[in-house]
Design a protein around this motif. Structure first.
Motif: not given
Length: 209
Positions: A166-177
């Motif tokens: 459930q966290n994989q998409n967020h981990w890859l997303n560079p907009s999560v800063k």
């Protein structure tokens, strides 16, 4: 029952079709993380696309006497060195990894620790040093079962961090800063998520033939 498709996060299906086919056809890890500088496969988000690369495991900064293959998750924010790579987040496919256990006799036994979920991924970082791209794997405090296995050495009682589905998409997303948003994605895998095999098990009088 969990369907095969439900074991993969959305990011996986943003890979080129030929990359997915190669990945799914493999019956063993595409690359084995055996020693520093091993070639390791990883996935990262570049623009709107997920790309697969193979790069060397570990780096040796000019200021450090040791080759760094792992990054302590606790230092991801506080370390001036690691914090500069906090946005360079990757996922590294894994089926199993190895740790050494010191026996009461002083002998070392090699354990293979296998994930029950075949679609597991280490959380990692990438960077460049002297024009060469490298990756490291994040680690955290070991769970109670892994502590009994990884029981010696400078980094004893540690285990790699596996990114929950459930966290994989967020981990890859560079907009999560935001640093806290990033570290909140990290968690400890639990004892019931793995099986362990002692590869150097010594026979005793009580072993069944």
């Amino acid at each position: 029952m969990i369907l095969e498709e439900e074991k993969k996060a959305d990011w996986f299906y943003r890979l080129p079709k030929e990359t997915i086919n190669q990945f799914l056809k493999s019956t063993s890890p595409l690359f084995e993380i055996k020693h520093p500088k091993s070639l390791v496969q990883s996935f990262q988000l570049v623009g709107e696309s997920v790309v697969s690369e193979t790069n060397a495991w570990g780096t040796k900064p000019s200021w450090c006497p040791d080759f760094l293959t792992n990054t302590k998750s606790e230092k991801l924010i506080s370390s001036p060195y690691w914090s500069q790579y906090m946005q360079n987040r990757i996922l590294v496919p894994v089926r199993s990894f190895f740790e050494w256990q010191i026996q009461r006799t002083g002998k070392k036994h090699k354990y293979e620790i296998t994930f029950k979920n075949p679609h597991s991924y280490f959380a990692g970082l990438w960077g460049e040093e002297n024009g060469t791209k490298w990756i490291t794997i994040l680690t955290g405090e070991a769970n109670e079962k892994i502590k009994t296995i990884h029981n010696s050495g400078e980094n004893k009682h540690r285990q790699p961090i596996v990114m929950p589905l459930q966290n994989q998409n967020h981990w890859l997303n560079p907009s999560v800063k935001n640093p806290k948003d990033i570290t909140d994605l990290l968690s400890q895998f639990t004892p019931d998520e793995t099986t362990e095999e002692d590869l150097n098990k010594e026979p005793t009088l009580f072993d069944e033939s």
